[in-house]
Design a protein around this motif. Sequence first.
Motif, PDB file in Angstrom:
ATOM      1  N   SER A  58       0.824  -1.207   0.000  1.00 38.37           N
ATOM      2  CA  SER A  58       0.000   0.000   0.000  1.00 38.37           C
ATOM      3  C   SER A  58       0.860   1.260   0.000  1.00 38.37           C
ATOM      4  O   SER A  58       0.570   2.235  -0.709  1.00 38.37           O
ATOM      5  CB  SER A  58      -0.922  -0.015   1.221  1.00 38.37           C
ATOM      6  N   ARG A  59       1.925   1.263   0.779  1.00 41.07           N
ATOM      7  CA  ARG A  59       2.821   2.428   0.840  1.00 41.07           C
ATOM      8  C   ARG A  59       3.554   2.632  -0.486  1.00 41.07           C
ATOM      9  O   ARG A  59       3.726   3.764  -0.944  1.00 41.07           O
ATOM     10  CB  ARG A  59       3.850   2.282   1.962  1.00 41.07           C
ATOM     11  N   VAL A  60       3.990   1.540  -1.108  1.00 40.01           N
ATOM     12  CA  VAL A  60       4.661   1.633  -2.407  1.00 40.01           C
ATOM     13  C   VAL A  60       3.678   2.168  -3.446  1.00 40.01           C
ATOM     14  O   VAL A  60       4.012   3.050  -4.243  1.00 40.01           O
ATOM     15  CB  VAL A  60       5.242   0.258  -2.824  1.00 40.01           C
ATOM     16  N   GLU A  61       2.457   1.662  -3.444  1.00 38.58           N
ATOM     17  CA  GLU A  61       1.424   2.121  -4.379  1.00 38.58           C
ATOM     18  C   GLU A  61       1.203   3.619  -4.251  1.00 38.58           C
ATOM     19  O   GLU A  61       1.055   4.322  -5.255  1.00 38.58           O
ATOM     20  CB  GLU A  61       0.117   1.360  -4.122  1.00 38.58           C
ATOM     21  N   SER A  62       1.205   4.144  -3.036  1.00 38.68           N
ATOM     22  CA  SER A  62       0.903   5.565  -2.820  1.00 38.68           C
ATOM     23  C   SER A  62       1.951   6.490  -3.434  1.00 38.68           C
ATOM     24  O   SER A  62       1.690   7.667  -3.670  1.00 38.68           O
ATOM     25  CB  SER A  62       0.747   5.864  -1.333  1.00 38.68           C
ATOM     26  N   LEU A  63       3.139   5.977  -3.732  1.00 40.77           N
ATOM     27  CA  LEU A  63       4.198   6.779  -4.358  1.00 40.77           C
ATOM     28  C   LEU A  63       4.016   6.916  -5.864  1.00 40.77           C
ATOM     29  O   LEU A  63       4.628   7.772  -6.493  1.00 40.77           O
ATOM     30  CB  LEU A  63       5.571   6.129  -4.110  1.00 40.77           C
ATOM     31  N   GLY A  64       3.200   6.058  -6.453  1.00 39.65           N
ATOM     32  CA  GLY A  64       3.138   5.959  -7.902  1.00 39.65           C
ATOM     33  C   GLY A  64       2.270   6.984  -8.593  1.00 39.65           C
ATOM     34  O   GLY A  64       1.367   7.557  -8.009  1.00 39.65           O
TER      35      GLY A  64
END
Length: 180
Positions: A113-119
């Motif tokens: 979820s945290r990685v997704e939020s950077l995209g």
Amino acid sequence: MSSKRSLSAVMFADMVGYTALMQADEARAMVLRRRMREVLEEGIGVHDGTLVQTYGDGVLATFESALDAVRAGSWIQERLQSPPRVPVRIGLHAGDIVQDDEGAYGSGVNVASRVESLGPPGGVLMSKKVHDEVRNHPDVDTVDLGLFELKNVGEPMRVYAMAGCAVPDPATMANRLDVS
């Protein structure tokens, strides 16, 4: 309630700007959300993944293979770029999760979820764990975005973007650490 622990590749995806679109044009928001879910469900299934949960404009899926997760992300983004275009970002991580009747939990889910939020819309971002599993496959080309501080994650994490999908400019990304 029974639970199962596993090491999985986790995909977290959500539609960018859904809340604002819902306020501006509810009918269009519903059409795009439906299209997003149809494409995600098909892409996850075609790549041997399991749709675990849906959240309003988001989806959580798991894969036994990091390569399947990456290929699914790329497949999904390619299809969502044709009209009506749906602005979705996808984050991938490999980690330990717990699944029960209510969904999936654990560090693997939180980091995805945290990685997704950077995209960016149209992007597929992945943690170093996923990257390490797929880097020797000729059909997978990635861009190293650098190290990031992720909310409630103890150590900085290296993040990669799938080339061929939307790739953010690392210099403009929040929470990026200077590693010069």
